[in-house]
Write an enzyme that holds these catalytic residues in place. Structure first.
Site, PDB file in Angstrom:
ATOM      1  N   HIS A   1      -8.970  -6.440  -2.314  1.00 46.01           N
ATOM      2  CA  HIS A   1      -9.952  -7.353  -2.910  1.00 46.01           C
ATOM      3  C   HIS A   1     -10.504  -8.354  -1.893  1.00 46.01           C
ATOM      4  CE1 HIS A   1      -9.136  -5.723  -6.803  1.00 46.01           C
ATOM      5  NE2 HIS A   1      -7.917  -6.204  -6.881  1.00 46.01           N
TER       6      HIS A   1
ATOM      7  N   ASP B   1      -5.700   2.327  -6.761  1.00 46.13           N
ATOM      8  CA  ASP B   1      -5.225   1.162  -7.507  1.00 46.13           C
ATOM      9  C   ASP B   1      -5.931   1.098  -8.862  1.00 46.13           C
ATOM     10  OD1 ASP B   1      -3.863  -1.742  -6.615  1.00 46.13           O
ATOM     11  OD2 ASP B   1      -5.394  -1.949  -8.162  1.00 46.13           O
TER      12      ASP B   1
END
Length: 339
Positions: free
Chosen positions: A158, A193
């Protein structure tokens, strides 16, 4: 399989986590390392300390301004009267505003996407060694290892080039891919993920030398919300080099594997020399985030599909949070990878 981990990665111990307007303990806890390490060792991994390669590989992905922010912001923050123990932004510019601020509160808003990436006294230390862990696994693959596992914590997918977010500060998978590119290899990042790898997408979105793909829970109502939709294909030279396959909440093994097959066909079309697997284990049916419903045996099947392309791979740990099957999920994946 070679595996890498540094004990200083445990130093980061975030407390702040805001969910649905309620402050809660952060799920990105140091104890994740213990569960993941045990799971990797159960699959036969032997851990080595990562080598310290310095900041060069980090700075090939993250600009100097951002690296300096991460290194210094906590010390600066604690000198502010009435400051919290952790750096948490209370303002965010429209990405970005017109002017880079001098003050630390403004800089925190500029460089931190959300409240899920608080910066504490040891955050830079842990993130630095997490990145060195990824680089060490990458160098092992460049030197001829068929695969290597990097137990990266804090995770990284992220983190944009100049912005932290979602527990992530340095983009470990991106750093690995950049190092592979520097060695003359065509790298494809495959992110499995439960959350879309928005930072990784952002780093490479306008580039055609790294292919990025993510299979994840549909972000329409799931973190990271603003990125990870199917129409996001890259821009400029990178158009067509990014692939997102969002899945309906609760999708299990079969649906996940069908999406992964689409990704791997595109990896073949890109003519990749090497994979970077952004390995999140939070797609599991019992993960606290409850986005998808992959089973523990399902992770072995995911690994088998990935390995079936016959490419060397750097396996970089992303999410996967504390629950009884966390270690077993990693064991399943690594056993599947090793046949």
């Amino acid at each position: 399989m070679k595996a890498f981990l540094h004990p200083r990665q445990s130093a980061h111990d975030p407390q702040m986590f805001l969910a649905n307007g309620v402050r809660k303990p952060s799920p990105e806890q140091p104890a994740r390392i213990d569960a993941l390490k045990a799971g990797a060792e159960a699959a036969g991994c032997v851990f080595e300390l990562p080598q310290d390669f310095g900041q060069g590989f980090i700075s090939a992905v993250h600009p100097a301004e951002y690296v300096a922010f991460l290194r210094n912001i906590h010390d600066r923050w604690t000198r502010m009267e009435g400051a919290s123990d952790e750096v948490v932004p209370n303002i965010h510019p429209g990405r970005h505003g017109l002017s880079y601020p001098d003050g630390m509160v403004g800089q925190a808003g500029w460089h931190m996407a959300d409240t899920a990436c608080p910066i504490g006294a040891h955050t830079w230390e842990a993130a630095y060694w997490s990145a060195q862990t990824a680089v060490s696994a990458t160098m092992a693959v460049i030197d001829g290892a068929g695969s290597a596992y990097a137990l990266c914590r804090p995770p990284g997918h992220h983190a944009f080039a100049d912005m932290a977010g979602g527990f992530c500060f340095l983009n470990n998978a991106g750093i690995a891919a950049q190092a592979l590119t520097g060695a003359g290899l065509r790298a494809a990042i495959v992110d499995v993920d439960v959350h879309h790898g928005n930072g990784t997408q952002g780093v490479f979105y306008a580039r055609d030398d790294v292919f990025t793909a993510s299979v994840h829970a549909d972000p329409a109502r799931f973190y990271p919300f603003f990125w990870g939709h199917a129409h996001e294909r890259g821009t400029g030279e990178g158009e067509g080099c990014n692939l997102n396959l969002p899945l309906a909440r609760g999708t299990g093994d079969t649906g996940f594997l069908e999406a992964l097959d689409v990704v791997l066909d595109r990896v073949d079309a890109f003519a990749a020399d090497v994979l970077v697997v952004a390995l999140g284990l939070d797609a599991h049916e019992n993960d606290p985030f409850q986005g998808l419903a992959v089973t523990t045996p399902g992770f072995a099947r995911i690994a088998e599909r990935l390995r079936g392309r016959g490419l060397p791979a750097v396996i970089v740990q992303e999410g996967g949070y504390l629950q009884p099957e966390l270690g077993a999920n990693l064991t399943s994946f690594l056993d599947g990878w090793q046949g």
